[in-house]
Design a protein around this motif. Structure first.
Motif, PDB file in Angstrom:
ATOM      1  N   GLY A  81     -86.784 -11.589 -42.924  1.00 24.56           N
ATOM      2  CA  GLY A  81     -85.715 -11.962 -42.011  1.00 24.56           C
ATOM      3  C   GLY A  81     -84.567 -10.980 -41.922  1.00 24.56           C
ATOM      4  N   THR A  82     -84.750  -9.761 -42.419  1.00 23.91           N
ATOM      5  CA  THR A  82     -83.662  -8.780 -42.327  1.00 23.91           C
ATOM      6  C   THR A  82     -84.015  -7.718 -41.298  1.00 23.91           C
ATOM      7  N   SER A  83     -82.990  -7.038 -40.822  1.00 27.41           N
ATOM      8  CA  SER A  83     -83.203  -5.941 -39.874  1.00 27.41           C
ATOM      9  C   SER A  83     -82.985  -4.603 -40.558  1.00 27.41           C
ATOM     10  N   TRP A  84     -82.875  -4.626 -41.889  1.00 26.67           N
ATOM     11  CA  TRP A  84     -82.636  -3.390 -42.622  1.00 26.67           C
ATOM     12  C   TRP A  84     -83.849  -2.478 -42.545  1.00 26.67           C
ATOM     13  N   LYS A  85     -83.597  -1.202 -42.600  1.00 22.56           N
ATOM     14  CA  LYS A  85     -84.661  -0.222 -42.557  1.00 22.56           C
ATOM     15  C   LYS A  85     -85.163   0.093 -43.957  1.00 22.56           C
ATOM     16  N   ALA A  86     -86.406   0.510 -44.023  1.00 24.21           N
ATOM     17  CA  ALA A  86     -86.959   0.937 -45.299  1.00 24.21           C
ATOM     18  C   ALA A  86     -86.109   2.060 -45.878  1.00 24.21           C
ATOM     19  N   GLY A  87     -85.860   1.982 -47.183  1.00 27.98           N
ATOM     20  CA  GLY A  87     -85.042   2.979 -47.841  1.00 27.98           C
ATOM     21  C   GLY A  87     -83.593   2.561 -48.005  1.00 27.98           C
ATOM     22  N   ASP A  88     -83.159   1.549 -47.258  1.00 27.88           N
ATOM     23  CA  ASP A  88     -81.798   1.049 -47.409  1.00 27.88           C
ATOM     24  C   ASP A  88     -81.673   0.233 -48.694  1.00 27.88           C
ATOM     25  N   ARG A  89     -80.424   0.062 -49.121  1.00 31.15           N
ATOM     26  CA  ARG A  89     -80.190  -0.757 -50.304  1.00 31.15           C
ATOM     27  C   ARG A  89     -80.402  -2.232 -49.987  1.00 31.15           C
ATOM     28  N   TYR A  90     -80.831  -2.967 -51.011  1.00 33.00           N
ATOM     29  CA  TYR A  90     -80.877  -4.416 -50.873  1.00 33.00           C
ATOM     30  C   TYR A  90     -79.459  -4.978 -50.839  1.00 33.00           C
ATOM     31  N   THR A  91     -79.334  -6.184 -50.353  1.00 34.14           N
ATOM     32  CA  THR A  91     -78.031  -6.835 -50.269  1.00 34.14           C
ATOM     33  C   THR A  91     -77.361  -6.905 -51.631  1.00 34.14           C
TER      34      THR A  91
END
Length: 464
Positions: free
Chosen positions: A99-109
């Motif tokens: 359910g996230t729109s984060w890209k691969a390689g970004d930090r987790y929340t």
């Protein structure tokens, strides 16, 4: 004979009595660097502690935005940074959050990797933080120390426990700081250099870094106004946190020491040798003469009387006998019978030693009048259990009411509820195999190369 002398004689007697078999097992980096915003503690810390506590300050850089930026800084050997798997989404998307729109390689929340420069050691150190999800600016701080490998291998809080979920989600209103370096260092100030462990910097000065350099700048970087802090260690660092509590009484509002051996000088220095040998280091490099002044100053049993001014202390040890986390039917091994070998043979022997150390510590603190009533000093002696992460995760839950009392005074009832909820949630997600895990030995013979490789992997990951 005074009480400290009695403690030393007792330690020597136990060490002499132990069988030798037990004693022997014991963006680009350049671009990111330009964005760094070092912070330092103010002259008036505002937390009631003297400004001299912050006389040395570390440089705490802003969090790396992506894994690529962290790797590009090239300040940690990639082979010793597998913990990044728990901070950043995988490039192949295999560990993306739903359910996230984060890209691969970004930090987790709320997960961060910060490069922190120690002036005392003249080196950059990786620090992982878990940010509070509830009112982070008013959240206290927990410092979690890894064991003998300093988090540089598979044995760390991120990989071996659900600390991220427990502190970050179920507790939710604490900031967590985890140094991911310091293998075989005892997180102490060393007397002599060690070419390998110094990593190109000055002689190791971990105590100076953790107590004097890091807290003020790190807590300011986290943006918290809450002055309360705790420190927790296990195995090697279970000894360390006790020493910090003795030397800096009250600097930490609560302390956790899981499966550590308080006695580290004189005859009991042999238990320390087991750890230092793994790092190609010697006791003399770390503390000099085994019976000398520096060695005695860093022996938590010798100085146990100094815990009288420290509140909210949780100390634990298992017996060394195999328990629920050591058997194939339990939550850790998932039916893998050969995985019981290391806990039974090595982990059991090591924990038997820490158990003896911890009983000596209790005898000394009892004699000094340092008890649960006077200091909220809680001992947890388990009838079963070996030297491995399953029990330290149990300690993470069980110690929470004690740790919480220092961070949130008077919050005992809620802390008990949080402890019980954390345990229940973990068991629901990791029920083990029950009878299905009780695989007959005959069905595993002959042991194949594949099983042997799996056993090696299990041994590497399951123990400190």
């Amino acid at each position: 004979m005074n009480k400290r002398a009695i403690a030393r004689v007792t330690a020597a007697a136990v060490a002499t009595a132990l069988p030798l078999s037990v004693m022997s097992v014991l963006g680009t980096g350049a671009a990111f660097a330009g964005e760094a915003q070092p912070v330092s503690a103010p002259a008036d810390s505002g937390d009631g502690r003297p400004a001299s506590d912050y006389r040395n300050t570390a440089t705490v850089n802003t969090p790396f935005p992506t894994r690529a930026a962290a790797e590009g800084a090239n300040y940690v050997e990639e082979s010793k940074a597998a913990w990044r798997d728990y901070l950043y989404q995988a490039e192949d998307g295999s560990n993306e959050e739903e359910g996230t729109s984060w890209k691969a390689g970004d930090r987790y929340t709320r997960m961060e990797e910060r490069m922190v420069h120690s002036k005392a050691m003249n080196r950059n150190i990786p620090i992982v933080t878990i940010r509070a999800k509830e009112d982070p600016r008013n959240a206290p701080t927990i410092y979690l120390l890894n064991g003998a490998d300093g988090g540089e291998g598979a044995a760390n809080w991120l990989r071996q426990t659900n600390a991220i979920d427990f502190y970050g989600n179920q507790i939710g209103n604490v900031n967590v700081v985890i140094p991911m370096e310091g293998a075989f260092s005892y997180y102490t100030d060393w007397e002599q250099p060690n070419e390998t462990l110094d990593k190109g910097g000055n002689t190791q000065a971990w105590e100076t870094f953790l107590v004097q350099e890091l807290p003020g700048p790190m807590e300011e970087a986290l943006g918290t106004y809450n002055p309360n802090r705790s420190i927790i260690g296990m195995s090697m660092t279970g000894s360390t946190t006790l020493v910090y509590g003795e030397k800096y009484s009250g600097f930490y509002d609560s302390i956790g020491a899981y499966s550590g051996c308080a006695a580290t000088s004189g005859e009991m220095a042999r238990t320390v040798d087991i750890v230092l040998d793994r790092g190609n280091a010697t006791y003399e490099q770390m503390w000099g003469d085994r019976n000398g002044k520096v060695a005695r100053e860093n022996d938590a049993l010798v100085n146990a009387a100094d815990l009288k001014d420290q509140k909210n202390i949780y100390v634990s040890s298992s017996s060394g006998l195999m328990g629920e986390h050591d058997v194939p039917s339990g939550d850790r091994l998932n039916g893998f019978l050969p995985g019981s070998i290391t806990p039974a043979v090595e982990g059991g022997a090591i924990e038997a030693v820490t158990n003896a150390c911890t009983h000596m510590l209790k005898s000394t603190t009892d004699a000094e009048g340092i008890t649960q009533d006077s200091n909220n000093l809680v001992y947890n002696f388990r009838n079963t259990g070996t030297h491995q992460w399953g029990y330290w995760q149990d300690d993470m839950f069980d110690s929470w009411p004690t740790i919480s009392e220092g961070l949130f005074p008077g919050n005992g009832a809620q802390a008990v509820e949080q402890r019980d909820a954390g345990k229940a949630d973990y068991l629901e997600k990791n029920p083990g195999m029950g009878a299905k895990g009780s695989t007959p030995v005959s069905s595993l013979l002959p042991i194949t190369d594949a099983v042997g490789e799996a056993l090696a992997e299990q041994n590497a990951e399951g123990n400190e």
